[in-house]
Design a protein around this motif. Structure first.
Motif, PDB file in Angstrom:
ATOM      1  N   HIS A  88     -11.411   1.012  -9.815  1.00  0.00           N
ATOM      2  CA  HIS A  88     -10.448   1.455  -8.809  1.00  0.00           C
ATOM      3  C   HIS A  88      -9.833   2.797  -9.155  1.00  0.00           C
ATOM      4  N   GLY A  89      -9.242   3.392  -8.137  1.00  0.00           N
ATOM      5  CA  GLY A  89      -8.543   4.653  -8.319  1.00  0.00           C
ATOM      6  C   GLY A  89      -7.166   4.414  -8.902  1.00  0.00           C
ATOM      7  N   SER A  90      -6.517   5.498  -9.256  1.00  0.00           N
ATOM      8  CA  SER A  90      -5.143   5.430  -9.743  1.00  0.00           C
ATOM      9  C   SER A  90      -4.439   6.747  -9.435  1.00  0.00           C
ATOM     10  N   PRO A  91      -3.212   6.659  -8.920  1.00  0.00           N
ATOM     11  CA  PRO A  91      -2.447   7.885  -8.728  1.00  0.00           C
ATOM     12  C   PRO A  91      -1.828   8.396 -10.038  1.00  0.00           C
ATOM     13  N   PHE A  92      -1.914   7.581 -11.091  1.00  0.00           N
ATOM     14  CA  PHE A  92      -1.284   7.920 -12.369  1.00  0.00           C
ATOM     15  C   PHE A  92      -2.344   8.444 -13.333  1.00  0.00           C
ATOM     16  N   GLU A  93      -2.809   9.654 -13.093  1.00  0.00           N
ATOM     17  CA  GLU A  93      -3.920  10.201 -13.868  1.00  0.00           C
ATOM     18  C   GLU A  93      -3.590  10.369 -15.349  1.00  0.00           C
ATOM     19  N   GLU A  94      -2.321  10.508 -15.687  1.00  0.00           N
ATOM     20  CA  GLU A  94      -1.948  10.640 -17.100  1.00  0.00           C
ATOM     21  C   GLU A  94      -2.227   9.355 -17.875  1.00  0.00           C
ATOM     22  N   SER A  95      -2.380   8.234 -17.179  1.00  0.00           N
ATOM     23  CA  SER A  95      -2.655   6.967 -17.860  1.00  0.00           C
ATOM     24  C   SER A  95      -4.145   6.716 -18.052  1.00  0.00           C
ATOM     25  N   LEU A  96      -5.000   7.528 -17.454  1.00  0.00           N
ATOM     26  CA  LEU A  96      -6.444   7.320 -17.576  1.00  0.00           C
ATOM     27  C   LEU A  96      -6.870   7.504 -19.027  1.00  0.00           C
ATOM     28  N   PRO A 156       0.838  -1.204   0.000  1.00  0.00           N
ATOM     29  CA  PRO A 156       0.000   0.000   0.000  1.00  0.00           C
ATOM     30  C   PRO A 156       0.870   1.249   0.000  1.00  0.00           C
ATOM     31  N   GLY A 157       0.292   2.332  -0.407  1.00  0.00           N
ATOM     32  CA  GLY A 157       1.009   3.600  -0.401  1.00  0.00           C
ATOM     33  C   GLY A 157       0.665   4.423  -1.618  1.00  0.00           C
ATOM     34  N   PRO A 158       1.213   5.622  -1.727  1.00  0.00           N
ATOM     35  CA  PRO A 158       0.820   6.555  -2.779  1.00  0.00           C
ATOM     36  C   PRO A 158       1.187   6.107  -4.194  1.00  0.00           C
ATOM     37  N   ALA A 159       2.133   5.177  -4.358  1.00  0.00           N
ATOM     38  CA  ALA A 159       2.517   4.727  -5.697  1.00  0.00           C
ATOM     39  C   ALA A 159       1.804   3.441  -6.110  1.00  0.00           C
ATOM     40  N   ASN A 160       0.917   2.913  -5.267  1.00  0.00           N
ATOM     41  CA  ASN A 160       0.199   1.691  -5.615  1.00  0.00           C
ATOM     42  C   ASN A 160      -0.735   1.965  -6.782  1.00  0.00           C
ATOM     43  N   ARG A 161      -0.688   1.133  -7.822  1.00  0.00           N
ATOM     44  CA  ARG A 161      -1.480   1.344  -9.033  1.00  0.00           C
ATOM     45  C   ARG A 161      -2.984   1.308  -8.791  1.00  0.00           C
ATOM     46  N   ILE A 162      -3.416   0.587  -7.781  1.00  0.00           N
ATOM     47  CA  ILE A 162      -4.842   0.451  -7.507  1.00  0.00           C
ATOM     48  C   ILE A 162      -5.397   1.730  -6.891  1.00  0.00           C
ATOM     49  N   GLY A 163      -4.564   2.558  -6.324  1.00  0.00           N
ATOM     50  CA  GLY A 163      -5.033   3.812  -5.758  1.00  0.00           C
ATOM     51  C   GLY A 163      -5.680   3.634  -4.398  1.00  0.00           C
TER      52      GLY A 163
END
Length: 121
Positions: A25-33, A5-12
Motif C-alpha cells: 500500500h501507499g503511505s502519505p508519510f514518506e519519512e517512515s518508509l 479516507p483522506g490525505p492523512a490515512n496511513r494506507i494512502g
C-alpha cells in the motif's frame, strides 16, 4: 484500526491485498518508509503505489483501458477493483546482501520469527 479516507490515512491512495491480512500500500508519510511500522505490509510512497497499481491493472485487468484507468487515478473515491487475471508476487525479506563485493548485514527489525524460513499462512 479503521481510519476515515483522506490525505492523512496511513494506507494512502492504494492498497493491494496479497494475503488475507497483508497488503502492498501507499503511505502519505514518506519519512517512515524503510522503517518497521507494520507487521507484514509493504509500504510505498503514494506515487509509487499508484504507479504499481496501474502496472498491475495493465496485465491483470486487460478490459480496463488507459482512459478508464486514468479516470480512476484522478478520482480519489474508494473502490475495489477485482483483477481478471492473477498477478504472481514474491515477497522477500533479506537480512544479508552482497554489495560491491562485501557482505552487508541488516538488523532484523521484525524479530527472529520473521527469518525462520516459515511461510506466511
Amino acid at each position: 484500526v479503521p481510519e476515515p479516507p483522506g490525505p492523512a490515512n496511513r494506507i494512502g491512495r492504494v492498497k493491494m491485498r496479497f494475503l488475507p491480512l497483508f497488503l502492498v500500500h501507499g503511505s502519505p508519510f514518506e519519512e517512515s518508509l524503510g522503517k518497521a511500522r507494520s507487521r507484514g505490509c509493504v509500504r510505498l510512497s503514494n506515487r509509487d503505489a499508484v504507479d504499481l497499481a496501474q502496472l498491475i491493472h495493465r496485465y491483470g485487468s486487460p478490459d480496463l483501458d488507459a482512459a478508464q484507468l486514468a479516470a480512476i487515478v484522478a478520482d480519489p473515491a474508494t473502490r475495489a477493483i477485482q483483477l481478471l487475471r492473477p498477478i504472481p508476487i514474491v515477497i522477500r525479506y533479506e537480512l544479508v546482501e552482497v554489495r560491491h563485493g562485501k557482505w552487508v548485514l541488516y538488523p532484523d527489525v521484525y524479530g527472529p520469527s520473521a527469518t525462520n524460513g516459515d511461510k506466511v499462512p
